[in-house]
Design an enzyme around this catalytic site. Structure first.
Site, PDB file in Angstrom:
ATOM      1  CG  HIS A 281      -0.313   0.202   2.511  1.00  0.00           C
ATOM      2  ND1 HIS A 281       0.226  -0.828   3.213  1.00  0.00           N
ATOM      3  CD2 HIS A 281      -0.098   1.315   3.261  1.00  0.00           C
ATOM      4  CE1 HIS A 281       0.741  -0.372   4.346  1.00  0.00           C
ATOM      5  NE2 HIS A 281       0.562   0.917   4.404  1.00  0.00           N
TER       6      HIS A 281
HETATM    7  C1  UD1 Z   1      -2.383   5.459   5.693  1.00  0.00           C
HETATM    8  C2  UD1 Z   1      -1.113   6.051   6.264  1.00  0.00           C
HETATM    9  C3  UD1 Z   1       0.021   5.031   6.143  1.00  0.00           C
HETATM   10  C4  UD1 Z   1      -0.368   3.714   6.747  1.00  0.00           C
HETATM   11  C5  UD1 Z   1      -1.681   3.236   6.179  1.00  0.00           C
HETATM   12  C6  UD1 Z   1      -2.120   1.989   6.903  1.00  0.00           C
HETATM   13  C7  UD1 Z   1      -0.804   8.479   6.062  1.00  0.00           C
HETATM   14  C8  UD1 Z   1      -0.118   9.558   5.305  1.00  0.00           C
HETATM   15  N1  UD1 Z   1      -0.707   7.256   5.541  1.00  0.00           N
HETATM   16  O1  UD1 Z   1      -2.171   5.255   4.306  1.00  0.00           O
HETATM   17  O2  UD1 Z   1       1.172   5.525   6.798  1.00  0.00           O
HETATM   18  O3  UD1 Z   1       0.651   2.783   6.498  1.00  0.00           O
HETATM   19  O4  UD1 Z   1      -2.689   4.241   6.342  1.00  0.00           O
HETATM   20  O5  UD1 Z   1      -3.053   1.254   6.186  1.00  0.00           O
HETATM   21  O6  UD1 Z   1      -1.383   8.742   7.090  1.00  0.00           O
HETATM   22  N2  UD1 Z   1      -9.605   4.497   1.673  1.00  0.00           N
HETATM   23  C9  UD1 Z   1     -10.782   3.803   1.633  1.00  0.00           C
HETATM   24  N3  UD1 Z   1     -11.320   3.387   2.821  1.00  0.00           N
HETATM   25  C10 UD1 Z   1     -10.753   3.649   4.021  1.00  0.00           C
HETATM   26  C11 UD1 Z   1      -9.558   4.374   4.037  1.00  0.00           C
HETATM   27  C12 UD1 Z   1      -8.991   4.783   2.856  1.00  0.00           C
HETATM   28  O7  UD1 Z   1     -11.329   3.540   0.580  1.00  0.00           O
HETATM   29  O8  UD1 Z   1     -11.300   3.241   5.056  1.00  0.00           O
HETATM   30  C13 UD1 Z   1      -8.977   4.905   0.393  1.00  0.00           C
HETATM   31  C14 UD1 Z   1      -9.323   6.353   0.006  1.00  0.00           C
HETATM   32  O9  UD1 Z   1      -9.528   6.413  -1.352  1.00  0.00           O
HETATM   33  C15 UD1 Z   1      -8.061   7.106   0.349  1.00  0.00           C
HETATM   34  C16 UD1 Z   1      -6.958   6.061   0.165  1.00  0.00           C
HETATM   35  O10 UD1 Z   1      -7.572   4.819   0.507  1.00  0.00           O
HETATM   36  O11 UD1 Z   1      -7.865   8.239  -0.456  1.00  0.00           O
HETATM   37  C17 UD1 Z   1      -5.752   6.314   1.041  1.00  0.00           C
HETATM   38  O12 UD1 Z   1      -6.137   6.483   2.413  1.00  0.00           O
HETATM   39  P1  UD1 Z   1      -5.210   7.374   3.412  1.00  0.00           P
HETATM   40  O13 UD1 Z   1      -5.713   7.237   4.791  1.00  0.00           O
HETATM   41  O14 UD1 Z   1      -5.050   8.738   2.854  1.00  0.00           O
HETATM   42  O15 UD1 Z   1      -3.796   6.714   3.276  1.00  0.00           O
HETATM   43  P2  UD1 Z   1      -3.384   5.186   3.304  1.00  0.00           P
HETATM   44  O16 UD1 Z   1      -2.784   4.841   1.984  1.00  0.00           O
HETATM   45  O17 UD1 Z   1      -4.488   4.359   3.830  1.00  0.00           O
HETATM   46  N1  UDP Z   2      -3.528  -6.137   8.803  1.00  0.00           N
HETATM   47  C1  UDP Z   2      -4.789  -6.706   8.920  1.00  0.00           C
HETATM   48  N2  UDP Z   2      -5.481  -7.059   7.796  1.00  0.00           N
HETATM   49  C2  UDP Z   2      -4.955  -6.890   6.553  1.00  0.00           C
HETATM   50  C3  UDP Z   2      -3.659  -6.309   6.436  1.00  0.00           C
HETATM   51  C4  UDP Z   2      -2.985  -5.931   7.585  1.00  0.00           C
HETATM   52  O1  UDP Z   2      -5.283  -6.910  10.041  1.00  0.00           O
HETATM   53  O2  UDP Z   2      -5.616  -7.232   5.560  1.00  0.00           O
HETATM   54  C5  UDP Z   2      -2.827  -5.711  10.049  1.00  0.00           C
HETATM   55  C6  UDP Z   2      -1.417  -6.217  10.216  1.00  0.00           C
HETATM   56  O3  UDP Z   2      -1.392  -7.478  10.845  1.00  0.00           O
HETATM   57  C7  UDP Z   2      -0.806  -5.148  11.104  1.00  0.00           C
HETATM   58  C8  UDP Z   2      -1.497  -3.884  10.633  1.00  0.00           C
HETATM   59  O4  UDP Z   2      -2.688  -4.296   9.977  1.00  0.00           O
HETATM   60  O5  UDP Z   2      -1.157  -5.385  12.468  1.00  0.00           O
HETATM   61  C9  UDP Z   2      -0.589  -3.141   9.681  1.00  0.00           C
HETATM   62  O6  UDP Z   2      -1.289  -2.152   9.016  1.00  0.00           O
HETATM   63  P1  UDP Z   2      -0.836  -1.567   7.615  1.00  0.00           P
HETATM   64  O7  UDP Z   2       0.018  -2.528   6.881  1.00  0.00           O
HETATM   65  O8  UDP Z   2      -2.074  -1.076   6.964  1.00  0.00           O
HETATM   66  O9  UDP Z   2      -0.018  -0.254   8.046  1.00  0.00           O
HETATM   67  P2  UDP Z   2       1.528   0.039   8.357  1.00  0.00           P
HETATM   68  O10 UDP Z   2       1.966  -0.876   9.444  1.00  0.00           O
HETATM   69  O11 UDP Z   2       2.285  -0.129   7.082  1.00  0.00           O
HETATM   70  O12 UDP Z   2       1.524   1.472   8.753  1.00  0.00           O
END
Ligand code: UD1
Ligand code: UDP
Length: 374
Positions: free
Chosen positions: A203
């Protein structure tokens, strides 16, 4: 005493769960504020159920948006909650936009603020998370580190030593607490997977947003899937990006890749635990595979979690498909042992709660106007 916990995105939920439990066990009020950065059932609500996190006192419902908009909305809305709740301490975790925004709102109101998972540095300022880490650590009063590199980085940045404590990893607290329940789910059998399968999560914007990077990631997936079948719970950012670049259908047509929705914590942990190999760009997954003893190939050139490489099962493999295929072949021919970096023992949150209750909040509040000397 009231300790307010902030969570906004998926990894935050996993990190606050043991913290709220540790404070409540010590008779401390531990309300949760959800910023609403993640809002899908499978990115948010499921985690509250799986991990037994208290229902949030408030949901700021900021949703998705540009970095500036999302950060500004959290900052604005969180201030109102703080004025009402008047906590003695605010705890922010991790490195997402909600982390930096809530820290800033709290610190500006003069509330003592602690950052859990402090000091991690990838030294790559193209990552939005690195900017959030730098901002958060430079303004928080108390900095709880998950590994020694965090302590060393903060020291090098001139943070007074007493503000920094190596406590271990709260994400591993959750893992150790829930591993048996996760195993009992028997996800491998339930999904009809063979004994040997790999897991994949992606991601990071640098891997999925631009077409050239996404195409490279998909080629990597195809190559590795020829060695071992892969389960791929697809993050919403990744699903959107792959669809935009016309790559989703290509992966959906590959019988060796099982594309599924994001999984709840227990289901994901169950699959991770039984996997022969993991490919990821997640921060948390690098740590979890270390403790589970599963080989992890991280599709990035760097990591802010070096203990997972030096004391764990993680290897940085960058983004070149051929090189990653070779690394996967190697990993599949080896067995690795589970490893536990220092203090990754399930008691990190308890250490934080004990430290907070040791009287350090008074020193932190008093030390605000004399940062280096206090
Ligand atoms: C965010 C964090 C990242 C973290 C990740 C965990 C920031 C800058 N990034 O990235 O560090 O590793 O979460 O998963 O804070 N969206 C949905 N449903 C949701 C949430 C998001 O559809 O519930 C989609 C939206 O289109 C959104 C995109 O995902 O624009 C990205 O979501 P965002 O929270 O901005 O960043 P992540 O890539 O999720
Ligand atoms: N995770 C989860 N379901 C998924 C993918 C990840 O429960 O489909 C959990 C994973 O075990 C870990 C956390 O989500 O505990 C990590 O989140 P993510 O990879 O979104 O964020 P990051 O750690 O990169 O910020």
């Amino acid at each position: 005493m009231k300790v307010l916990h902030v969570a906004g995105a998926r990894p935050n939920f996993v990190k606050i769960a043991p913290l709220t439990a540790a404070f409540e066990a010590r008779g401390v009020e531990a309300p949760v504020v959800h910023t609403g950065q993640h809002y899908d059932e499978k990115m948010s609500h499921l985690f509250f159920d799986d991990l037994g996190i208290p229902r949030p006192k408030a949901n700021l419902e900021v949703g998705s948006g540009s970095h500036a908009k999302q950060t500004a909305m959290v900052l604005d809305r969180f201030e109102g909650v703080l004025l009402e709740e008047k906590p003695d301490l605010v705890i922010v975790v991790g490195d997402v936009n909600s982390t930096a925004a809530c820290a800033l709102a709290a610190v500006k109101l003069g509330i003592v603020t602690a950052h859990v998972e402090a000091g991690l540095r990838s030294f790559d300022r193209t990552m939005p998370e690195e900017i959030n880490r730098l901002v958060t650590d430079s303004i928080c009063d108390l900095l709880y580190c998950s590994e020694q590199s965090g302590v060393d980085n903060l020291r090098a940045e001139g943070i007074p030593a007493w503000r920094t404590v190596l406590v271990g990893n709260v994400m591993i607290d959750s893992l150790l607490r829930h591993r048996d329940r996760a195993r009992a789910l028997g996800m491998r059998a339930r999904m009809g997977l063979p004994d040997e399968y790999g897991m994949l999560t992606l991601h990071r914007p640098s891997n999925v947003d631009a077409e050239v990077d996404a195409a490279r990631a998909v080629e990597t997936v195809e190559r590795v899937a020829r060695l071992v079948p892969l389960v791929f719970p697809v993050h919403p950012r990744t699903r959107q990006a792959f669809a935009r670049h016309g790559l989703l259908a290509r992966l959906e047509g590959n019988p060796a890749v099982r594309l599924i929705d994001p999984l709840g914590y227990l289901e994901f942990l169950s699959l991770l635990d039984g996997a022969r190999l993991v490919l990821t760009d997640s921060g948390g997954v690098q740590e979890e595979t270390t403790v589970l003893g599963v080989p992890c190939l991280t599709l990035r050139p760097n990591t802010e979690r070096p203990a997972t490489v030096t004391d764990g099962t993680n290897r940085l493999v960058g983004g070149a498909p051929e090189a990653i295929e070779a690394a996967a072949r190697n990993a599949l021919s080896e067995r690795v042992a589970a490893r536990r970096p220092e203090f990754w023992d399930g008691r990190a949150a308890e250490r934080i709660a004990d430290h907070v209750l040791s009287g350090v909040l008074v020193r932190a509040a008093a030390g605000r106007n004399n940062w280096q000397e206090a």
